[in-house]
Design a protein around this motif. Structure first.
Motif, short mmCIF file in Angstrom:
data_model
loop_
_atom_site.label_atom_id
_atom_site.label_comp_id
_atom_site.label_asym_id
_atom_site.label_seq_id
_atom_site.Cartn_x
_atom_site.Cartn_y
_atom_site.Cartn_z
N THR A 181 0.85 -1.19 0.00
CA THR A 181 0.00 0.00 0.00
C THR A 181 0.89 1.24 0.00
O THR A 181 2.10 1.16 0.25
N THR A 182 0.28 2.37 -0.27
CA THR A 182 1.00 3.64 -0.13
C THR A 182 1.16 3.94 1.36
O THR A 182 0.48 3.35 2.21
N ASP A 183 2.02 4.89 1.66
CA ASP A 183 2.23 5.27 3.06
C ASP A 183 0.93 5.69 3.73
O ASP A 183 0.72 5.43 4.92
N THR B 285 -0.53 7.07 -7.91
CA THR B 285 -0.91 7.99 -8.99
C THR B 285 -2.29 8.58 -8.81
O THR B 285 -2.64 9.55 -9.49
N LEU B 286 -3.10 8.03 -7.92
CA LEU B 286 -4.46 8.50 -7.73
C LEU B 286 -4.60 9.10 -6.35
O LEU B 286 -4.24 8.48 -5.36
N ARG B 287 -5.13 10.32 -6.27
CA ARG B 287 -5.41 10.95 -4.98
C ARG B 287 -6.90 11.21 -4.89
O ARG B 287 -7.50 11.83 -5.77
N ALA B 288 -7.49 10.72 -3.81
CA ALA B 288 -8.93 10.86 -3.61
C ALA B 288 -9.27 10.52 -2.17
O ALA B 288 -8.47 9.87 -1.48
N ARG C 22 -13.33 7.09 0.60
CA ARG C 22 -14.67 6.67 0.19
C ARG C 22 -14.79 6.60 -1.33
O ARG C 22 -15.46 5.72 -1.86
N GLN C 23 -14.10 7.49 -2.04
CA GLN C 23 -14.16 7.48 -3.50
C GLN C 23 -13.41 6.30 -4.09
O GLN C 23 -13.71 5.85 -5.20
N LEU C 24 -12.45 5.79 -3.36
CA LEU C 24 -11.64 4.67 -3.86
C LEU C 24 -12.47 3.39 -3.98
O LEU C 24 -12.10 2.48 -4.73
N MET D 215 -8.13 12.51 2.33
CA MET D 215 -7.54 12.47 1.00
C MET D 215 -6.24 11.66 1.07
O MET D 215 -5.34 11.97 1.86
N VAL D 216 -6.13 10.63 0.23
CA VAL D 216 -4.97 9.74 0.28
C VAL D 216 -4.52 9.38 -1.13
O VAL D 216 -5.24 9.55 -2.11
#
Length: 207
Positions: A30-32, A166-169, A172-174, A159-160
């Motif tokens: 996962t991302t940080d 490459t995707l920031r959102a 809940r949007q993920l 926001m993560v």
């Protein structure tokens, strides 16, 4: 189709627990921003003795993943002894994604004689992560029993970064982003249909 999708979501997010400790629990990269989710789940798995060891992907930093050293440090910091943390060899690629990880994990499990594994990912990513692991297992190691375990819930409106960074959102949007990816990969043939995954889970539970 919708019925199978809803059943898959429910059963994967609320999967049954194995009756005895499985060979390992694998935390997907996962991302940080989202690592604490899988770290907390790994600690719960270790504390409740659901798995004999915690597995992680032994790759350098890339594609939004902080790298093996950071992952191991995080698992140790949250309370998992170093002797219970094992890295699986990374495949020779210049990027990391869920399929690449699964194509490294499942053959490794077969080589090590593993019979059962838990896979861990943040809640919004768990559906695709588990389905990908099952897709690979059905071809490479069909007798492997896979269980899913959701990462700890983190703030949904935060926001993560996700998807190789490459995707920031907001988290809940993920959820919607992941469902769109599942649909895309199923059409390409890279991901098993919901019916196939459900059939796998039925057979696993019967065994």
């Amino acid at each position: 189709m919708m019925t199978h999708a809803l059943e898959s979501i429910t059963r994967i997010l609320c999967d049954s627990r194995p009756t005895a400790p499985v060979d390992g629990a694998y935390v997907y990269c996962t991302t940080d921003d989202n690592q604490l989710s899988v770290f907390r789940a790994a600690r719960a798995i270790y504390t409740h003795r659901l798995a004999k060891r915690i597995l992680f992907y032994q790759a350098p930093p890339m594609s939004g993943y902080g790298g093996a050293d950071r992952c191991r440090d995080g698992l140790e910091t949250i309370g998992i002894p170093s002797g219970s943390i094992h890295g699986i060899p990374a495949v020779d690629t210049t990027s990391i994604n869920t399929l690449i990880e699964s194509q490294a994990l499942i053959p490794y499990a077969e080589e090590q004689g593993m019979k059962a594994l838990i896979v861990v990912a943040p809640p919004f990513h768990l559906l695709r992560a588990f389905m990908t692991a099952v897709t690979v297992a059905l071809t490479v190691h069909p007798k492997l029993m896979l269980y899913s375990y959701p990462g700890a819930t983190l703030p949904w409106m935060e926001m993560v970064a996700h998807s190789q960074g490459t995707l920031r959102a907001p988290r809940r949007q993920l959820i919607q982003e992941e469902l769109m990816r599942i649909q895309t990969y199923q059409k390409k043939g890279d991901l098993a249909p919901f019916e196939t995954v459900l059939g796998y889970m039925d057979r696993r539970n019967d065994g």
